[in-house]
Design a protein around this motif. Structure first.
Motif, PDB file in Angstrom:
ATOM      1  N   LYS A 189     -31.590  -3.242  22.465  1.00 59.52           N
ATOM      2  CA  LYS A 189     -30.616  -3.760  21.795  1.00 59.52           C
ATOM      3  C   LYS A 189     -30.930  -3.929  20.079  1.00 59.52           C
ATOM      4  O   LYS A 189     -30.130  -3.477  19.352  1.00 59.52           O
ATOM      5  CB  LYS A 189     -30.127  -5.178  22.279  1.00 59.52           C
ATOM      6  CG  LYS A 189     -29.795  -5.428  23.780  1.00 59.52           C
ATOM      7  CD  LYS A 189     -29.297  -6.603  24.204  1.00 59.52           C
ATOM      8  CE  LYS A 189     -30.297  -7.531  23.936  1.00 59.52           C
ATOM      9  NZ  LYS A 189     -31.524  -7.659  24.807  1.00 59.52           N
ATOM     10  N   THR A 190     -31.834  -4.597  19.766  1.00 59.74           N
ATOM     11  CA  THR A 190     -32.441  -4.733  18.635  1.00 59.74           C
ATOM     12  C   THR A 190     -32.680  -3.201  18.042  1.00 59.74           C
ATOM     13  O   THR A 190     -32.316  -2.888  16.853  1.00 59.74           O
ATOM     14  CB  THR A 190     -33.606  -5.681  18.465  1.00 59.74           C
ATOM     15  OG1 THR A 190     -33.420  -7.006  18.636  1.00 59.74           O
ATOM     16  CG2 THR A 190     -34.200  -5.735  17.190  1.00 59.74           C
ATOM     17  N   THR A 191     -33.232  -2.386  18.920  1.00 62.23           N
ATOM     18  CA  THR A 191     -33.720  -1.214  18.411  1.00 62.23           C
ATOM     19  C   THR A 191     -32.510  -0.190  18.067  1.00 62.23           C
ATOM     20  O   THR A 191     -32.686   0.529  17.041  1.00 62.23           O
ATOM     21  CB  THR A 191     -34.557  -0.311  19.440  1.00 62.23           C
ATOM     22  OG1 THR A 191     -35.849  -1.250  19.894  1.00 62.23           O
ATOM     23  CG2 THR A 191     -35.172   0.934  18.883  1.00 62.23           C
ATOM     24  N   LEU A 229     -24.727  -8.024  14.157  1.00 59.66           N
ATOM     25  CA  LEU A 229     -25.484  -9.279  14.254  1.00 59.66           C
ATOM     26  C   LEU A 229     -26.329  -9.508  15.634  1.00 59.66           C
ATOM     27  O   LEU A 229     -25.693  -9.292  16.724  1.00 59.66           O
ATOM     28  CB  LEU A 229     -24.319 -10.464  14.381  1.00 59.66           C
ATOM     29  CG  LEU A 229     -23.005 -10.412  13.413  1.00 59.66           C
ATOM     30  CD1 LEU A 229     -22.166 -11.392  13.842  1.00 59.66           C
ATOM     31  CD2 LEU A 229     -23.565 -10.200  11.990  1.00 59.66           C
ATOM     32  N   ASP A 230     -27.645  -9.774  15.418  1.00 62.10           N
ATOM     33  CA  ASP A 230     -28.445  -9.703  16.280  1.00 62.10           C
ATOM     34  C   ASP A 230     -28.795 -11.095  16.765  1.00 62.10           C
ATOM     35  O   ASP A 230     -29.307 -11.932  16.179  1.00 62.10           O
ATOM     36  CB  ASP A 230     -29.821  -8.968  15.809  1.00 62.10           C
ATOM     37  CG  ASP A 230     -30.950  -8.339  17.164  1.00 62.10           C
ATOM     38  OD1 ASP A 230     -30.598  -9.018  18.136  1.00 62.10           O
ATOM     39  OD2 ASP A 230     -31.724  -7.905  16.965  1.00 62.10           O
ATOM     40  N   GLU A 231     -28.394 -11.406  17.983  1.00 59.31           N
ATOM     41  CA  GLU A 231     -28.551 -12.958  18.451  1.00 59.31           C
ATOM     42  C   GLU A 231     -28.385 -13.893  17.456  1.00 59.31           C
ATOM     43  O   GLU A 231     -28.977 -14.675  17.217  1.00 59.31           O
ATOM     44  CB  GLU A 231     -29.801 -13.010  19.128  1.00 59.31           C
ATOM     45  CG  GLU A 231     -30.260 -11.674  19.808  1.00 59.31           C
ATOM     46  CD  GLU A 231     -31.279 -12.103  21.037  1.00 59.31           C
ATOM     47  OE1 GLU A 231     -31.824 -13.290  21.012  1.00 59.31           O
ATOM     48  OE2 GLU A 231     -31.845 -11.460  21.660  1.00 59.31           O
ATOM     49  N   PRO A 232     -27.008 -13.998  16.847  1.00 58.30           N
ATOM     50  CA  PRO A 232     -26.626 -14.981  16.020  1.00 58.30           C
ATOM     51  C   PRO A 232     -26.702 -16.431  16.495  1.00 58.30           C
ATOM     52  O   PRO A 232     -26.476 -17.404  15.671  1.00 58.30           O
ATOM     53  CB  PRO A 232     -25.014 -14.497  15.437  1.00 58.30           C
ATOM     54  CG  PRO A 232     -24.806 -13.657  16.578  1.00 58.30           C
ATOM     55  CD  PRO A 232     -25.950 -13.222  17.346  1.00 58.30           C
ATOM     56  N   PHE A 277     -30.558 -10.629  11.467  1.00 58.95           N
ATOM     57  CA  PHE A 277     -31.830 -10.473  11.974  1.00 58.95           C
ATOM     58  C   PHE A 277     -31.863 -11.310  13.265  1.00 58.95           C
ATOM     59  O   PHE A 277     -31.392 -12.703  12.847  1.00 58.95           O
ATOM     60  CB  PHE A 277     -32.808 -10.323  11.122  1.00 58.95           C
ATOM     61  CG  PHE A 277     -33.086  -9.217  10.086  1.00 58.95           C
ATOM     62  CD1 PHE A 277     -33.734  -8.019  10.434  1.00 58.95           C
ATOM     63  CD2 PHE A 277     -32.154  -9.265   9.013  1.00 58.95           C
ATOM     64  CE1 PHE A 277     -33.917  -6.981   9.683  1.00 58.95           C
ATOM     65  CE2 PHE A 277     -32.228  -8.300   8.220  1.00 58.95           C
ATOM     66  CZ  PHE A 277     -33.002  -7.214   8.615  1.00 58.95           C
ATOM     67  N   GLN A 278     -32.680 -11.416  14.197  1.00 54.66           N
ATOM     68  CA  GLN A 278     -32.896 -12.137  15.177  1.00 54.66           C
ATOM     69  C   GLN A 278     -33.444 -13.705  14.726  1.00 54.66           C
ATOM     70  O   GLN A 278     -33.034 -14.594  15.077  1.00 54.66           O
ATOM     71  CB  GLN A 278     -33.929 -11.572  16.263  1.00 54.66           C
ATOM     72  CG  GLN A 278     -33.271 -11.646  17.603  1.00 54.66           C
ATOM     73  CD  GLN A 278     -34.235 -10.550  18.488  1.00 54.66           C
ATOM     74  OE1 GLN A 278     -34.448  -9.419  18.216  1.00 54.66           O
ATOM     75  NE2 GLN A 278     -34.620 -11.140  19.580  1.00 54.66           N
ATOM     76  N   THR A 279     -34.484 -13.449  13.791  1.00 51.24           N
ATOM     77  CA  THR A 279     -34.881 -14.699  13.055  1.00 51.24           C
ATOM     78  C   THR A 279     -34.179 -14.438  11.857  1.00 51.24           C
ATOM     79  O   THR A 279     -34.385 -13.819  11.107  1.00 51.24           O
ATOM     80  CB  THR A 279     -36.403 -14.622  13.141  1.00 51.24           C
ATOM     81  OG1 THR A 279     -36.835 -13.409  12.551  1.00 51.24           O
ATOM     82  CG2 THR A 279     -37.182 -15.056  14.155  1.00 51.24           C
TER      83      THR A 279
HETATM   84 MG   LIG Z   1     -33.663  -8.128  20.540  1.00 51.88          MG
END
Ligand SMILES: [Mg+2]
Ligand SMILES: Nc1ncnc2c1ncn2[C@@H]1O[C@H](COP(=O)(O)OP(=O)(O)O)[C@@H](O)[C@H]1O
Lengths: 385, 276
Positions: free
Chosen positions: B65-67, B188-191, B106-108
């Motif tokens: 997913k992030t990729t 939005l990556d894991e907001p 970003f995830q973080t």
């Molecule tokens: Mg990810």
């Protein structure tokens, strides 16, 4: 959102003072430099202070590029040397002209009859001033674009810039037409003013002092501008800035170029003030010394670099008179202590003391009343002050 | 947060298939593949994202997913096509893609911790500013920034250093930074990872509102959250899209259940599609 309780804005000691304190600061600096210093210092000491002011001009630029922009400018001797040698060539040519000689004194001793072609443009004061003002910046733009566009990492940038300063020093040593390792010296006039006249030497000091004030004003404006905020953002999270539509390379090149320009101007002022420029003033050792003063004073602040550079140069000249060999170690030790225990430099000392015994700054927020239903990645991080 | 109703925007809810009809903005991904040292992290992914569709991208850890987001935003090299309303994005530089209106988080959370909330937003709003504007001070709070400060609920914290915000507040600030930058595709990556239940609820509402006139993709694991707010869902496993549709359709899909439950059938499926 209910979790955002209004908080008293967390006050920090501002790295850039506000208008009132700035006005007072500039007025005080002007009084000290233009009235007090000439009154209490001997001509010799005043000249020495003038030399320190040149270092302070370099330091102000390093404060911007390194403190605010995160670029470890380990090779400012390169730009300092460019400004210095260009000015020195002009002064030698002007001296020769005043005395009616075809070539500068050191060339005629070496048996040179004609001024080399690449010296000739610097017979013109206008060309000289333009080159002093523009050439270091132009080199910095090229170098900066080359390095930053390719995303060269910080350590390599530092090593590369230092290598270039070393290369300049080595190259100059081999140039008989630049005095080799002896450098260029014995300047008699400065744009028509006799340099042996104490009144003119004082004028020169005032020019250096005025330049320093202008440089500090420019850095202050840059630090407070939107550009200054962006520069800090690039320093702290370069990759993140890209995703907001900026090219961080351009942001860094601006600060690097400003720092290079200041170093070039400082070099050009150094030459008539000190009366000599040699490879040992432009190589690795002076480049590192510039940085040490900035680190000790507080690289992130407006005045830290300037005061740090003056303080270190003053300590060096007074201590190395009595303990010539000990100074190098003392300087190194001071640098390590400051960087290790007080990364913000002496400028952060006040803030560190004030924070003692006070709770760390944080935003009050309600603790979540129940844990997150599914912990997917890392657990909630406590905000760090 | 329900008390903040942006007055200037037309209130439309995100809809399955988008809410803007013909002529709407879109992001079309075709045959997207990313390979790391021979490892195919993303394989042949197709995605069609329409304005006003609140799309959730779900899938187990390591699904890619992030990729996918990294590839669309130019962070990792990829093959295939990414077309944003007629503009090809793949192969362009990260900052150019951002300028064309694709924003990501970003995830973080990665806000500028040394700067205030307001400074963070001002930088995010300013990629198009002239050099002259950049060299002067920020005169005050621009109206669009003030509006976003309200939208993300951080108006009272505008002058606070972003580094001391709570985790959830940082994520809201990140979303706000995309809004002031006029991004119309938001990835939005894991907001809501690590947020309290209440914060999740607020974030979901925020996503619904901003998703009404933008193309929003939310990466998320939490099925409850997805059920509550998604209008459409894409399921990714081992770098491939294995299902797509409405929440109900995707939930009913046996392959999705397998991937999430980790049954033997799931292993068979991945063997069948040639997963490593
Ligand atoms: Mg990810
Ligand atoms: N830069 C990288 N280099 C090598 N492998 C990577 C890199 N980034 C991600 N991967 C791998 O690609 C796969 C997908 O990762 P990712 O997209 O982060 O998954 P998700 O976000 O769905 O949890 C994982 O197996 C991960 O280890």
């Amino acid at each position: 959102m209910s979790t955002t309780t209004p908080a008293a804005p967390a006050r920090r000691w501002p790295a850039v003072p506000g208008p009132l304190r700035t006005g007072a600061g500039f007025a005080l600096a002007a009084v000290v430099l233009f009235a007090v210093a000439p009154a209490v210092l001997s001509d010799f000491r005043l000249g020495l202070l003038g030399k320190f002011l040149c270092f302070a001009i370099v330091a102000a630029g390093i404060g911007l590029a390194w403190g605010r922009g995160g670029m470890l400018t380990l090779g400012q001797g390169l730009f300092f040397g460019m400004g210095a040698y260009v000015m020195a060539m002009h002064l030698k040519l002007a001296d020769a002209q005043v005395r009616g000689d075809a070539v500068p004194d050191f060339m005629s001793i070496a048996g040179v009859r004609d001024v080399p072609g690449w010296w000739q443009p610097f017979a013109s004061p206008v060309v000289t001033l333009l080159v002093v003002l523009l050439a270091p910046g132009a080199v910095a733009v090229l170098l900066g674009l080359m390095v930053f566009k390719r995303r060269v990492k910080g350590a390599y940038f530092a090593i590369l810039s230092q290598a270039l300063a070393a290369a300049l020093a080595t190259w100059v040593v081999g140039q008989q037409m630049l005095g080799g390792s002896n450098g260029l010296n014995r300047f008699r006039t400065f744009f028509g003013f006799d340099l042996s006249d104490p009144a003119n030497r004082r004028l020169l000091f005032f020019i250096a002092a005025g330049t320093l004030l202008v440089v500090v004003a420019v850095v202050r404006q840059l630090m407070r501008s939107r550009y200054g905020e962006l520069l800090v953002a690039v320093r702290d999270q370069e990759e993140r800035v890209r995703f907001l539509g900026y090219d961080p390379a351009n942001v860094k090149v601006v600060a690097y170029t400003v720092a290079a320009t200041f170093a070039g101007i400082a070099g050009a002022l150094f030459v008539p003030l000190v009366g000599i420029i040699s490879p040992s003033d432009v190589g690795i050792v002076p480049s590192i010394s510039f940085l040490i003063g900035v680190a000790i004073g507080g690289r992130d602040t407006l005045l830290g670099p300037v005061l740090g550079a003056i303080g270190i140069a003053w300590a060096e000249s007074s201590l190395s008179e009595s303990f010539p060999s000990a100074w190098v170690y003392a300087q190194g030790a001071l640098f390590i202590v400051v960087v290790g225990f007080l990364p913000g430099g002496l400028a952060s000392l006040g803030g560190v003391l004030r924070r003692r015994g006070r709770p760390a700054e944080r935003v009050p927020h309600e603790e979540p009343d129940e844990p997150a239903s599914v912990r997917t990645t890392e657990p909630e991080k406590e905000p760090v002050a | 947060m329900s008390t903040h109703t942006p007055s200037t925007r037309t209130e439309r809810d995100p809809l399955f298939g988008g809410n803007a009809g013909m002529g709407s903005e879109y992001l079309e991904v075709r045959g997207l593949s990313v390979t790391f040292d021979g490892f195919k992290a993303v394989q042949d992914v197709d995605l069609t994202l329409l304005q006003g569709d609140l799309r959730f991208l779900i899938g187990p850890n390591g699904a890619g997913k992030t990729t996918v987001i990294d590839a669309i935003t130019g962070l990792v090299p990829a093959t295939g096509k990414v077309n944003k309303s007629g503009t090809q994005l793949l192969g362009r530089k990260t900052h150019q893609i951002a300028r064309s209106g694709v924003g990501r988080t970003f995830q973080t959370a990665s806000v500028f911790e040394e700067l205030t909330v307001l400074q963070n937003l001002d930088i995010a709003a300013g990629a198009g500013r002239s050099p002259w504007t950049m060299l002067r001070r920020r005169p005050g709070v621009e109206p669009r920034i003030a509006e976003v400060l309200d939208t993300i609920g951080l108006a009272s914290l505008a002058e606070v250093r972003a580094g001391i915000l709570a985790h959830g507040q940082k994520q809201w600030l990140e979303i706000g930074m995309l809004l002031v930058g006029n991004a119309d595709v938001l990835l939005l990556d894991e907001p809501v990872a690590g947020m309290s239940k209440e914060e999740r609820e607020q974030t979901g509402q925020l996503l619904r509102r901003i998703g009404a006139e933008r193309t929003v993709v939310v990466v998320e694991h939490d099925m409850d959250f997805m059920r509550q707010f998604a209008t459409s869902v894409t399921v990714l496993a081992r770098g491939r899209v294995i299902a797509e549709g409405s929440v109900a359709e995707v939930q009913a899909d046996p392959r999705v259940q397998e991937v999430y439950l980790g049954t033997t059938a799931a292993a068979e499926y991945t063997a069948e599609i040639g997963g490593a």
